[in-house]
Design a protein around this motif. Structure first.
Motif, short mmCIF file in Angstrom:
data_model
loop_
_atom_site.label_atom_id
_atom_site.label_comp_id
_atom_site.label_asym_id
_atom_site.label_seq_id
_atom_site.Cartn_x
_atom_site.Cartn_y
_atom_site.Cartn_z
N VAL A 194 0.83 -1.21 0.00
CA VAL A 194 0.00 0.00 0.00
C VAL A 194 0.86 1.26 0.00
CG1 VAL A 194 -1.67 1.35 1.33
CG2 VAL A 194 -1.96 -1.12 1.11
N LYS B 210 1.27 3.96 -3.10
CA LYS B 210 1.01 5.40 -3.04
C LYS B 210 2.16 6.19 -3.65
CE LYS B 210 -1.97 5.31 1.08
NZ LYS B 210 -2.11 5.75 2.50
N HIS C 212 -9.60 -3.43 -8.22
CA HIS C 212 -8.21 -2.98 -8.07
C HIS C 212 -7.25 -3.91 -8.82
CE1 HIS C 212 -4.58 -1.45 -6.12
NE2 HIS C 212 -4.28 -2.69 -5.77
N ILE D 193 -8.43 3.07 -2.11
CA ILE D 193 -7.69 2.26 -1.15
C ILE D 193 -8.52 1.92 0.08
CG2 ILE D 193 -5.78 2.29 0.51
CD1 ILE D 193 -4.09 3.68 -1.55
#
Length: 227
Positions: A58, A62, A188, A173
């Motif tokens: 994650v 980003k 996703h 997210i």
């Protein structure tokens, strides 16, 4: 080499140094995260894959989203500045257009920053939309080479779609982890698999474009001699 030549190399250099290594790392963590999840689902509670892979996926995802948008803005800034604002003396001949372009860069960057900070679903949707719209508007400015006649092999269109997918992934997210039906997780996976293919296409079309630029650019010695 002139300053403009060096600035032309900035976009591909950032792609090689920053973006593509991040893509490899994020994909690796994504695969490890999925494998760990499948192992646990199958009853293997002692998976050798550490639980931090999900968090790392994650966080680096980003960073990847930001780097993709950032590198596109770098490319747009160079193209618009050198081939439109300076070449056409835009601040003198058409000040409103020049100011509009500057404001669009500022608003796009600000929207991306706010997207990272937003927690409410509606604000994430708003800032993701504004960021995407900013990229599209800037990409439509004079000076940006789009290869529209061959859009299906266009470095610009591949990159734009990939960037929009990255922005969308960034916006959902929180929904991925809240949704028990796994709908957003599947979305996703599908969209980012498409983005991965687009990134591969980016590598190919970007190399082709650099080759074509080289074909029509005089050698440094001739540039120095003014020939």
């Amino acid at each position: 080499m002139t300053l403009d030549n060096w600035l032309t190399l900035l976009h591909p250099a950032l792609a090689v140094i920053v973006v593509f290594p991040l893509i490899g790392i994020v994909v690796n963590f994504a695969w490890a995260t999925r494998q760990r999840r499948l192992q646990i689902k199958a009853g293997n509670k002692k998976s050798k894959i550490p639980p931090v892979v999900g968090r790392d996926h994650v966080q680096l995802g980003k960073w990847l989203s930001a780097s993709v948008v950032g590198i596109i803005l770098v490319a747009f800034a160079h193209a618009i500045l050198s081939k439109n604002i300076i070449k056409n003396q835009l601040f003198t001949e058409n000040p409103p257009q020049a100011i509009f372009i500057v404001l669009m860069f500022a608003l796009t960057i600000a929207s991306l920053v706010f997207l990272y900070q937003a927690r409410a679903k509606q604000w994430r949707a708003i800032f993701a939309t504004l960021t995407g719209m900013g990229l599209v508007v800037l990409g439509s400015q004079d000076g940006v080479f789009r290869r529209s006649a061959e859009w299906y092999i266009s470095h610009y269109y591949y990159g734009m779609i990939a960037a929009l997918l990255m922005i969308f992934s960034l916006a959902i997210i929180d929904e991925i982890y809240k949704d028990k039906s796994l709908f957003w997780r599947r979305v996703h996976i599908v969209l980012n698999s498409i983005a991965l293919l687009l990134f591969i296409g980016q590598g190919i079309t970007g190399t082709r474009d650099i080759f074509e630029i080289g074909l029509y650019t005089p050698p440094p010695g001739l540039i120095f001699l003014g020939l």
